[in-house]
Design a protein around this motif. Structure first.
Motif, PDB file in Angstrom:
ATOM      1  N   MET A  15       0.952  -1.365   0.059  1.00  0.00           N
ATOM      2  CA  MET A  15       0.051  -0.052  -0.074  1.00  0.00           C
ATOM      3  C   MET A  15       0.913   1.052  -0.001  1.00  0.00           C
ATOM      4  O   MET A  15       0.749   2.184  -0.746  1.00  0.00           O
ATOM      5  CB  MET A  15      -1.156  -0.027   1.252  1.00  0.00           C
ATOM      6  N   ASP A  16       1.979   1.223   0.967  1.00  0.00           N
ATOM      7  CA  ASP A  16       3.021   2.449   0.942  1.00  0.00           C
ATOM      8  C   ASP A  16       3.691   2.630  -0.556  1.00  0.00           C
ATOM      9  O   ASP A  16       3.722   3.721  -1.014  1.00  0.00           O
ATOM     10  CB  ASP A  16       3.912   2.232   2.132  1.00  0.00           C
ATOM     11  N   ARG A  17       4.184   1.496  -1.078  1.00  0.00           N
ATOM     12  CA  ARG A  17       4.517   1.543  -2.446  1.00  0.00           C
ATOM     13  C   ARG A  17       3.690   2.145  -3.328  1.00  0.00           C
ATOM     14  O   ARG A  17       3.985   2.961  -4.274  1.00  0.00           O
ATOM     15  CB  ARG A  17       5.088   0.142  -2.808  1.00  0.00           C
ATOM     16  N   LEU A  18       2.390   1.829  -3.211  1.00  0.00           N
ATOM     17  CA  LEU A  18       1.558   2.273  -4.361  1.00  0.00           C
ATOM     18  C   LEU A  18       1.310   3.843  -4.212  1.00  0.00           C
ATOM     19  O   LEU A  18       1.353   4.515  -5.195  1.00  0.00           O
ATOM     20  CB  LEU A  18       0.213   1.568  -3.864  1.00  0.00           C
ATOM     21  N   GLY A  19       1.404   4.497  -3.101  1.00  0.00           N
ATOM     22  CA  GLY A  19       1.273   5.597  -2.842  1.00  0.00           C
ATOM     23  C   GLY A  19       2.543   6.188  -3.390  1.00  0.00           C
ATOM     24  O   GLY A  19       2.444   7.371  -3.806  1.00  0.00           O
ATOM     25  N   ARG A  71      -0.890  11.194  -2.721  1.00  0.00           N
ATOM     26  CA  ARG A  71      -0.516  10.318  -1.945  1.00  0.00           C
ATOM     27  C   ARG A  71      -1.387  10.036  -0.610  1.00  0.00           C
ATOM     28  O   ARG A  71      -2.388  10.862  -0.532  1.00  0.00           O
ATOM     29  CB  ARG A  71       1.113  10.619  -1.389  1.00  0.00           C
ATOM     30  N   TRP A  72      -1.105   9.104   0.092  1.00  0.00           N
ATOM     31  CA  TRP A  72      -2.311   8.915   1.312  1.00  0.00           C
ATOM     32  C   TRP A  72      -1.247   8.915   2.701  1.00  0.00           C
ATOM     33  O   TRP A  72       0.159   8.574   2.592  1.00  0.00           O
ATOM     34  CB  TRP A  72      -2.801   7.485   1.113  1.00  0.00           C
ATOM     35  N   ALA A  90      -8.853   0.723   5.336  1.00  0.00           N
ATOM     36  CA  ALA A  90      -7.843   1.948   5.748  1.00  0.00           C
ATOM     37  C   ALA A  90      -8.540   3.138   5.903  1.00  0.00           C
ATOM     38  O   ALA A  90      -9.696   3.392   4.893  1.00  0.00           O
ATOM     39  CB  ALA A  90      -6.872   2.108   4.830  1.00  0.00           C
ATOM     40  N   LYS A  91      -8.220   4.072   6.845  1.00  0.00           N
ATOM     41  CA  LYS A  91      -9.025   5.299   6.926  1.00  0.00           C
ATOM     42  C   LYS A  91      -7.628   6.392   7.111  1.00  0.00           C
ATOM     43  O   LYS A  91      -6.593   5.976   8.001  1.00  0.00           O
ATOM     44  CB  LYS A  91      -9.671   5.319   8.272  1.00  0.00           C
ATOM     45  N   GLY A  92      -7.724   7.558   6.474  1.00  0.00           N
ATOM     46  CA  GLY A  92      -6.601   8.386   6.636  1.00  0.00           C
ATOM     47  C   GLY A  92      -6.943   9.602   5.682  1.00  0.00           C
ATOM     48  O   GLY A  92      -8.063  10.032   5.678  1.00  0.00           O
ATOM     49  N   ASP A  93      -5.845  10.128   5.146  1.00  0.00           N
ATOM     50  CA  ASP A  93      -5.776  11.572   4.535  1.00  0.00           C
ATOM     51  C   ASP A  93      -5.529  11.290   3.084  1.00  0.00           C
ATOM     52  O   ASP A  93      -4.338  10.658   2.917  1.00  0.00           O
ATOM     53  CB  ASP A  93      -5.053  12.636   4.967  1.00  0.00           C
ATOM     54  N   LEU A  94      -5.925  11.783   2.095  1.00  0.00           N
ATOM     55  CA  LEU A  94      -5.390  11.793   0.861  1.00  0.00           C
ATOM     56  C   LEU A  94      -4.857  13.158   0.809  1.00  0.00           C
ATOM     57  O   LEU A  94      -5.491  14.230   0.972  1.00  0.00           O
ATOM     58  CB  LEU A  94      -6.598  11.723  -0.113  1.00  0.00           C
ATOM     59  N   ILE A  95      -3.663  13.324   0.339  1.00  0.00           N
ATOM     60  CA  ILE A  95      -2.768  14.252   0.312  1.00  0.00           C
ATOM     61  C   ILE A  95      -2.675  15.009  -1.060  1.00  0.00           C
ATOM     62  O   ILE A  95      -2.221  14.068  -1.957  1.00  0.00           O
ATOM     63  CB  ILE A  95      -1.276  14.212   0.934  1.00  0.00           C
ATOM     64  N   VAL A  96      -3.253  16.111  -1.455  1.00  0.00           N
ATOM     65  CA  VAL A  96      -3.422  16.467  -2.947  1.00  0.00           C
ATOM     66  C   VAL A  96      -2.429  17.559  -2.754  1.00  0.00           C
ATOM     67  O   VAL A  96      -2.532  18.680  -2.317  1.00  0.00           O
ATOM     68  CB  VAL A  96      -4.554  16.996  -3.353  1.00  0.00           C
ATOM     69  N   SER A  97      -1.391  17.409  -3.741  1.00  0.00           N
ATOM     70  CA  SER A  97      -0.256  18.619  -3.793  1.00  0.00           C
ATOM     71  C   SER A  97      -0.260  19.124  -4.988  1.00  0.00           C
ATOM     72  O   SER A  97       0.013  18.522  -6.123  1.00  0.00           O
ATOM     73  CB  SER A  97       1.129  17.630  -3.628  1.00  0.00           C
TER      74      SER A  97
END
Length: 135
Positions: A15-19, A71-72, A90-97
């Motif tokens: 999951m982290d690699r996907l992000g 990214r998440w 999973a719950k969290g934040d979508l970071i939109v840069s």
């Protein structure tokens, strides 16, 4: 699976690699996700639906052409396991840069993985941007 690495650690790493691949706009994301017939990607917007390698390529070409990078940051990831299937809620934040700003939005995902040949492979990524009440 690396020696000593738990199933949970292995799928969290995927999951982290996907992000990372999405944030860096790396088309290797297609090879990372594609696991053959039966795979599905469902995003939070109607056109975000891919069932084939070709549809993944179209989806990511469109996503990577936009000015935003994504990214998440996952705050909570729970894992359930049944035989050769494992799923993560999973719950969290979508970071939109964007060039001029960075925004955070609530995000949820359900990811299903299948163990084949000692490796965990993506079978489903389903993500959503939940509506904040009163917003």
């Amino acid at each position: 699976m690396a020696a000593g690495r738990t199933d949970q650690e292995a799928v969290f790493a995927l999951m982290d690699r996907l992000g990372t691949l999405i944030f860096t706009r790396d088309m290797a994301v297609i090879d990372e996700l594609w696991s053959g017939a039966g795979f599905r990607l469902l995003g939070s917007e109607l056109p975000e639906d891919a069932r084939s390698r070709e549809e993944l390529a179209v989806f990511f070409a469109h996503l990577f052409a936009a000015p935003a990078r994504y990214r998440w940051e996952w705050g909570e990831r729970t894992v359930e396991h049944l035989g050769d299937l494992l799923w993560v809620c999973a719950k969290g934040d979508l970071i939109v840069s964007l060039p001029e700003q960075v925004r955070r939005k609530p995000y949820r995902a359900v990811c299903i993985f299948e163990r084949r040949g000692g490796r965990w492979l993506w079978r489903l990524f389903s993500g959503s941007e939940p509506v904040v009440p009163g917003a």
